[in-house]
Design an enzyme around this catalytic site. Structure first.
Site, PDB file in Angstrom:
ATOM      1  CB  SER A 149      -0.879   0.000   1.258  1.00 40.67           C
ATOM      2  OG  SER A 149      -1.505   1.251   1.462  1.00 40.67           O
ATOM      3  CE1 TYR A 162      -3.769  -2.024   5.493  1.00 40.65           C
ATOM      4  CE2 TYR A 162      -3.108   0.174   4.809  1.00 40.65           C
ATOM      5  CZ  TYR A 162      -3.583  -1.078   4.491  1.00 40.65           C
ATOM      6  OH  TYR A 162      -3.873  -1.398   3.192  1.00 40.65           O
TER       7      TYR A 162
END
Length: 252
Positions: A149, A162
């Protein structure tokens, strides 16, 4: 010029929805037989039906890849049923962001389990088969593509765990690339920005939090990421695409 994947086999984690589903359809369209791994059997059967209706071959593997034995079993089932393993796409992921002092510890554990441990377990089990494929394939190459990501490049408030999992995925992919570059096993990482998928449905207010941080943007489609994966794995042996960052045009 890109090559087709006829005669090859791809295993895709997180294949029941989102980027994983789009990738399964993209690689099957390029000629690969696809093994579809995720927990939701009913959703996997729908993806498999789409693959088969277009003339492709699909194997459904309903399993929890955060269990090391189950992950190894998914790899072994792929090879036993489809004959080999040329491509691994680790697309399973979860995003449960929020203030660190308020976030439940089990949400942090879940992100580590799915985003990192599951990826490691599948990759570890797949390595011998991928190395075998790189040796005997007419294309003389095998591929692992890991979905990270932009959160694996840039840290942000309320995104600590995350960030941690995605930084780890990006770092591990580069280390594996260096380890296997002389054995015709390519490792690539893709770092998408805002993409329209179920990722933002996994926790309340995720869309609102993103909009507050970045404003309204036209999100990427999952097919945009699948096209990038297709480019990577259909490139000839001499071409190794190490890293792709894909953001919506209007995402800062």
């Amino acid at each position: 010029m890109s090559e087709n994947l006829t005669g090859t086999v791809a295993l895709i984690s997180g294949a029941s929805s989102g980027i994983g589903r789009a990738t399964a359809l993209r690689l099957a369209g390029a000629g690969a037989a696809v093994a579809l791994a995720a927990r939701r059997a009913d959703r996997l059967e729908e993806v498999a039906a789409d693959v088969r209706s277009a003339g492709g071959t699909a194997l459904v593997i309903a399993t929890d890849l955060t269990d090391a034995d189950a992950a190894a079993g998914a790899v072994e089932s792929t090879v036993a049923e489809l004959g080999r393993l040329d491509t691994l796409v680790n697309a399973a992921g979860v995003m449960l962001n929020g203030p660190s002092d308020e976030s439940p510890l089990d949400e942090w554990d879940r992100m580590v389990d799915i985003n990192l441990r599951g990826l490691m377990y599948v990759t570890k089990a797949a390595l011998p088969h991928l190395l075998d494929a790189a040796e005997d394939s007419p294309r003389s190459v095998a591929d692992v593509v890991n979905i990270s990501s932009v959160a694996g490049r840039v840290a942000a408030p309320t995104v600590a765990l995350y960030n941690a999992t995605k930084f780890a995925v990006t770092g591990a992919t580069e280390a594996w690339r260096l380890e296997y570059t002389t054995r015709n096993l390519r490792f690539s990482v893709i770092e998408p920005g805002r993409t329209a998928s179920e990722l933002f449905d996994q926790k309340a207010n995720s869309d609102a939090d993103f909009t507050a941080a970045f404003g309204e943007v036209e999100a990427l489609h999952t097919e945009d990421i699948a096209d990038a994966i297709g480019y990577i794995v259909t490139s000839p042996r001499r071409v190794a695409v190490n890293e792709i960052v894909i953001r919506p045009t209007d995402q800062p």
